[in-house]
Design a protein around this motif. Sequence first.
Motif, PDB file in Angstrom:
ATOM      1  N   GLY A  62       0.760  -1.244   0.000  1.00 41.06           N
ATOM      2  CA  GLY A  62       0.000   0.000   0.000  1.00 41.06           C
ATOM      3  C   GLY A  62       0.783   1.282   0.000  1.00 41.06           C
ATOM      4  N   ALA A  63       2.112   1.214  -0.066  1.00 44.89           N
ATOM      5  CA  ALA A  63       2.921   2.430  -0.083  1.00 44.89           C
ATOM      6  C   ALA A  63       2.997   3.019  -1.481  1.00 44.89           C
ATOM      7  CB  ALA A  63       4.328   2.136   0.435  1.00 44.89           C
ATOM      8  N   SER A  64       3.316   4.299  -1.535  1.00 46.45           N
ATOM      9  CA  SER A  64       3.566   4.971  -2.810  1.00 46.45           C
ATOM     10  C   SER A  64       5.063   4.977  -3.092  1.00 46.45           C
ATOM     11  CB  SER A  64       3.070   6.425  -2.762  1.00 46.45           C
ATOM     12  OG  SER A  64       1.685   6.477  -2.530  1.00 46.45           O
ATOM     13  N   ILE A  65       5.409   4.850  -4.374  1.00 46.73           N
ATOM     14  CA  ILE A  65       6.807   4.945  -4.806  1.00 46.73           C
ATOM     15  C   ILE A  65       6.848   6.007  -5.915  1.00 46.73           C
ATOM     16  CG2 ILE A  65       8.880   3.652  -5.429  1.00 46.73           C
ATOM     17  CD1 ILE A  65       7.458   2.387  -3.075  1.00 46.73           C
ATOM     18  N   PRO A  66       6.710   7.268  -5.571  1.00 53.78           N
ATOM     19  CA  PRO A  66       6.629   8.297  -6.608  1.00 53.78           C
ATOM     20  C   PRO A  66       7.954   8.596  -7.282  1.00 53.78           C
ATOM     21  CG  PRO A  66       6.588   9.306  -4.444  1.00 53.78           C
ATOM     22  CD  PRO A  66       6.545   7.823  -4.226  1.00 53.78           C
ATOM     23  N   PHE A  67       9.059   8.138  -6.671  1.00 53.27           N
ATOM     24  CA  PHE A  67      10.394   8.358  -7.227  1.00 53.27           C
ATOM     25  C   PHE A  67      11.306   7.253  -6.703  1.00 53.27           C
ATOM     26  CE2 PHE A  67       9.876  10.904  -3.354  1.00 53.27           C
ATOM     27  CZ  PHE A  67      10.839  10.326  -2.539  1.00 53.27           C
ATOM     28  N   MET A  68      12.411   7.040  -7.380  1.00 53.92           N
ATOM     29  CA  MET A  68      13.467   6.164  -6.878  1.00 53.92           C
ATOM     30  C   MET A  68      14.547   7.045  -6.273  1.00 53.92           C
ATOM     31  SD  MET A  68      12.382   3.110  -7.378  1.00 53.92           S
ATOM     32  CE  MET A  68      13.813   2.030  -7.170  1.00 53.92           C
ATOM     33  N   ARG A  69      15.065   6.622  -5.145  1.00 54.82           N
ATOM     34  CA  ARG A  69      16.040   7.446  -4.440  1.00 54.82           C
ATOM     35  C   ARG A  69      17.344   7.556  -5.229  1.00 54.82           C
ATOM     36  NH1 ARG A  69      18.404   5.983   1.433  1.00 54.82           N
ATOM     37  NH2 ARG A  69      16.276   5.194   1.706  1.00 54.82           N
ATOM     38  N   PRO A  70      17.853   8.756  -5.414  1.00 55.16           N
ATOM     39  CA  PRO A  70      19.125   8.928  -6.136  1.00 55.16           C
ATOM     40  C   PRO A  70      20.273   8.229  -5.411  1.00 55.16           C
ATOM     41  CG  PRO A  70      17.970  11.016  -5.906  1.00 55.16           C
ATOM     42  CD  PRO A  70      17.248  10.032  -5.037  1.00 55.16           C
ATOM     43  N   LYS A  71      21.221   7.708  -6.171  1.00 52.56           N
ATOM     44  CA  LYS A  71      22.349   6.980  -5.584  1.00 52.56           C
ATOM     45  C   LYS A  71      23.166   7.852  -4.638  1.00 52.56           C
ATOM     46  CE  LYS A  71      22.904   3.580  -9.289  1.00 52.56           C
ATOM     47  NZ  LYS A  71      22.312   2.512  -8.446  1.00 52.56           N
ATOM     48  N   VAL A  72      23.191   9.154  -4.878  1.00 55.48           N
ATOM     49  CA  VAL A  72      23.997  10.050  -4.056  1.00 55.48           C
ATOM     50  C   VAL A  72      23.519  10.085  -2.608  1.00 55.48           C
ATOM     51  CG1 VAL A  72      22.640  12.133  -4.543  1.00 55.48           C
ATOM     52  CG2 VAL A  72      25.081  12.332  -4.013  1.00 55.48           C
ATOM     53  N   ILE A  73      22.272   9.695  -2.348  1.00 54.73           N
ATOM     54  CA  ILE A  73      21.773   9.623  -0.969  1.00 54.73           C
ATOM     55  C   ILE A  73      21.334   8.200  -0.633  1.00 54.73           C
ATOM     56  CG2 ILE A  73      21.131  12.054  -0.725  1.00 54.73           C
ATOM     57  CD1 ILE A  73      18.210  11.199  -1.317  1.00 54.73           C
ATOM     58  N   ALA A  74      22.013   7.221  -1.220  1.00 54.36           N
ATOM     59  CA  ALA A  74      21.676   5.814  -0.964  1.00 54.36           C
ATOM     60  C   ALA A  74      22.894   5.014  -0.531  1.00 54.36           C
ATOM     61  CB  ALA A  74      21.052   5.193  -2.214  1.00 54.36           C
ATOM     62  N   ASP A  75      23.883   5.704   0.084  1.00 51.07           N
ATOM     63  CA  ASP A  75      25.078   4.976   0.528  1.00 51.07           C
ATOM     64  C   ASP A  75      25.047   4.778   2.041  1.00 51.07           C
ATOM     65  OD1 ASP A  75      25.793   7.396   1.675  1.00 51.07           O
ATOM     66  OD2 ASP A  75      27.171   7.937   0.059  1.00 51.07           O
ATOM     67  N   ASP A  76      26.130   4.193   2.568  1.00 53.31           N
ATOM     68  CA  ASP A  76      26.191   3.868   3.992  1.00 53.31           C
ATOM     69  C   ASP A  76      26.278   5.095   4.889  1.00 53.31           C
ATOM     70  OD1 ASP A  76      26.140   1.198   3.369  1.00 53.31           O
ATOM     71  OD2 ASP A  76      28.308   0.922   3.490  1.00 53.31           O
TER      72      ASP A  76
END
Length: 229
Positions: A62-76
């Motif tokens: 039931g969640a929305s996925i209006p965008f995919m998270r950019p790699k620049v803010i998807a690291d450790d």
Amino acid sequence: MKIAVIPARGGSKRIPRKNIREFCGKPIIAYSIEAALATGLFDQVVVSTDDDEIAAVAHQFGASIPFMRPKVIADDFTGTNAVVRHAVEWFIAQKHNVTHACCIYATAPLIRPLFIQEGHDALLASDAAFAFSVTGYAFPIQRAVRLGSGGRVDALYPEHRMARSQDLEPAYHDAGQFYWGTARAFLDDVPLFSPQSIGVPLPRTLVQDIDTPEDWEIAEFMYRAQNTK
């Protein structure tokens, strides 16, 4: 507009595929999505992810996925605030008037809609920037000890060595479940751990960090104990 933002990147190291691993019968992220939806507070419950499989599972619940998270803010090294700020900025760019956002962790299966509501109400009734979940320490932190050479014990706070536990001020820590904030607070990167925040106390029986396989096992024991009829 009020949004829930559930950060769920795909690169978990200590527990692989942690955000969609099965927890007591369903993917762990489902509990956070369902709790957010159950409150009726949000115009959208958004999962911010860089992973197609996580996006598909989140959408299923039931969640929305209006965008995919950019790699620049998807690291450790990316903090929670950067992820929520990106979501707020995205909605603003789409001409939505975002007033409040609530970050809900994907691995919080003991979360309850009631406390999300309490955080919302506390924030709106105040001039605070944030309202987030906290819980009390099981033992007075003023009576903590350090282990020195050879395991010898020394009081961390010697001034409280002889104090009775009931005479010491209660102390709290971040419960790691939800973080309500004004959109402006997230955009301005206002410090979370400051007098600008309100703590929303949770029972210790509803709080368990899940960072290791042992943590996961403990959380499942806690969940089953509270939900087995």
